[in-house]
Design an enzyme around this catalytic site. Sequence first.
Site, PDB file in Angstrom:
ATOM      1  N   ASN A   9      -9.229  39.241   2.437  1.00  0.00           N
ATOM      2  CA  ASN A   9      -9.651  40.080   2.864  1.00  0.00           C
ATOM      3  C   ASN A   9      -8.829  40.343   4.401  1.00  0.00           C
ATOM      4  O   ASN A   9      -9.061  39.756   5.011  1.00  0.00           O
ATOM      5  CB  ASN A   9     -10.869  40.054   2.920  1.00  0.00           C
ATOM      6  N   TRP A  10      -7.732  41.044   4.175  1.00  0.00           N
ATOM      7  CA  TRP A  10      -6.758  41.535   4.748  1.00  0.00           C
ATOM      8  C   TRP A  10      -7.002  42.241   6.066  1.00  0.00           C
ATOM      9  O   TRP A  10      -6.648  41.927   7.176  1.00  0.00           O
ATOM     10  CB  TRP A  10      -4.977  42.437   4.204  1.00  0.00           C
ATOM     11  N   LYS A  11      -8.661  42.922   5.436  1.00  0.00           N
ATOM     12  CA  LYS A  11      -9.107  43.957   6.681  1.00  0.00           C
ATOM     13  C   LYS A  11      -8.784  44.604   7.641  1.00  0.00           C
ATOM     14  O   LYS A  11      -7.043  45.772   6.337  1.00  0.00           O
ATOM     15  CB  LYS A  11      -9.947  42.984   7.781  1.00  0.00           C
ATOM     16  N   HIS A  97     -19.088  44.990   3.413  1.00  0.00           N
ATOM     17  CA  HIS A  97     -18.790  44.000   4.117  1.00  0.00           C
ATOM     18  C   HIS A  97     -19.461  44.426   5.279  1.00  0.00           C
ATOM     19  O   HIS A  97     -19.683  45.620   5.709  1.00  0.00           O
ATOM     20  CB  HIS A  97     -17.523  43.971   3.959  1.00  0.00           C
ATOM     21  N   GLU A  99     -18.748  44.512   8.535  1.00  0.00           N
ATOM     22  CA  GLU A  99     -18.121  45.075   8.829  1.00  0.00           C
ATOM     23  C   GLU A  99     -18.653  46.884   8.955  1.00  0.00           C
ATOM     24  O   GLU A  99     -18.662  47.699   9.485  1.00  0.00           O
ATOM     25  CB  GLU A  99     -16.881  45.350   9.165  1.00  0.00           C
ATOM     26  N   GLU A 169     -21.756  36.338   3.311  1.00  0.00           N
ATOM     27  CA  GLU A 169     -20.334  36.346   4.725  1.00  0.00           C
ATOM     28  C   GLU A 169     -21.841  35.932   5.490  1.00  0.00           C
ATOM     29  O   GLU A 169     -22.473  37.364   6.320  1.00  0.00           O
ATOM     30  CB  GLU A 169     -20.232  37.353   4.832  1.00  0.00           C
ATOM     31  N   GLY A 175     -15.383  34.799  11.655  1.00  0.00           N
ATOM     32  CA  GLY A 175     -13.878  35.549  13.231  1.00  0.00           C
ATOM     33  C   GLY A 175     -14.206  34.987  14.234  1.00  0.00           C
ATOM     34  O   GLY A 175     -13.787  34.921  14.884  1.00  0.00           O
ATOM     35  N   SER A 215     -14.759  32.065   8.761  1.00  0.00           N
ATOM     36  CA  SER A 215     -14.060  31.248   9.233  1.00  0.00           C
ATOM     37  C   SER A 215     -14.099  30.294   7.920  1.00  0.00           C
ATOM     38  O   SER A 215     -13.461  28.979   8.916  1.00  0.00           O
ATOM     39  CB  SER A 215     -14.981  30.278  10.166  1.00  0.00           C
ATOM     40  N   GLY A 236     -10.793  35.653   6.087  1.00  0.00           N
ATOM     41  CA  GLY A 236      -9.973  36.225   6.484  1.00  0.00           C
ATOM     42  C   GLY A 236      -8.874  36.297   7.221  1.00  0.00           C
ATOM     43  O   GLY A 236      -7.459  35.682   6.052  1.00  0.00           O
ATOM     44  N   GLY A 237      -9.183  35.536   8.276  1.00  0.00           N
ATOM     45  CA  GLY A 237      -7.942  35.207   9.656  1.00  0.00           C
ATOM     46  C   GLY A 237      -7.192  34.600   8.619  1.00  0.00           C
ATOM     47  O   GLY A 237      -5.359  34.678   8.306  1.00  0.00           O
TER      48      GLY A 237
HETATM   49  P1  13P Z   1     -12.418  35.370   8.681  1.00  0.00           P
HETATM   50  O1  13P Z   1     -12.677  34.064   7.836  1.00  0.00           O
HETATM   51  O2  13P Z   1     -11.590  35.706   9.541  1.00  0.00           O
HETATM   52  O3  13P Z   1     -14.119  34.402   9.501  1.00  0.00           O
HETATM   53  O4  13P Z   1     -13.404  36.954   8.301  1.00  0.00           O
HETATM   54  C1  13P Z   1     -14.577  36.226   6.978  1.00  0.00           C
HETATM   55  C2  13P Z   1     -14.477  37.633   6.296  1.00  0.00           C
HETATM   56  O5  13P Z   1     -15.214  38.377   6.977  1.00  0.00           O
HETATM   57  C3  13P Z   1     -14.101  37.478   5.056  1.00  0.00           C
HETATM   58  O6  13P Z   1     -14.998  39.442   4.396  1.00  0.00           O
END
Ligand code: 13P
Length: 253
Positions: A9-11, A97, A99, A169, A175, A215, A236-237
């Site tokens: 997930n590049w966000k 998600h 967010e 999640e 994050g 994470s 994500g990251g």
């Molecule tokens: P991180 O891997 O950066 O914690 O993000 C997780 C996430 O929200 C994937 O959708």
Amino acid sequence: MRKQIAAANWKMNMTFQQGEKLLDDILGVDIHLKEHQQVIFAVPFPYLLMTRSEVEDEFNYEVAAQNCYHKKSGAYTGEVSADMLHSTGVNYCIVGHSERREYFAETNAMLADKVNLCLENFITPIFCCGEALSIREANTQNDFVAQQLKESLFHLSAKQIKGIIVAYEPIWAIGTGKTATTGQAQEMHAHLRSVLAGQYGADVANEIPILYGGSVKANNAKELFSCPDVDGGLVGGASLVATDFVEIIKALK
Ligand code: 13P
């Protein structure tokens, strides 16, 4: 065996050029996915077609949108519908998600509409659930996530729910560098599967991939994915660094 999935997930990260390079670097590594393994790149809308053409010749590599709107079509400036995604050849979409729930006030009811529109348009929803830290501290996370599933998914038929990917999640792990322990992840994933089994029976629940997100890193993926009810990760990251994401793909069961 259930599908095992590494989803990136590049966000809202990466320029188009950086994204292209990242994909080239990842796809340049010779990883032969097994039949039951899959890699999905959830990229920003303007990169969907580029990403689709990058993965076109790769076995079991797929593209996902990060969101779609909860209405079919109409005067919703700036929004993108499931039908539009389908018409460009996108087969997966992240729905709900945390967010989006937090910053865009998405409710369980709205997410039920998104799930329906995805399924009507042959798009597999990657449905996210998960609790905030305060809920975990009050030890009410099991009821909280069960309610999220119930309100957004349980109107579906057994046949339809088999076309869903669930991602757990925990918001406190996103994050933050604070990963759920394998014990916490396995316990919650088993709980989610039992909630699904309660509604649809064990056979159906056993077919639904449940990904862990929060994470996931190159150095903890293998341990997390080794849990019997963890079927891969939504990352994500670490998905923005080619070498890290490659290690995460290699950690799939
Ligand atoms: P991180 O891997 O950066 O914690 O993000 C997780 C996430 O929200 C994937 O959708």
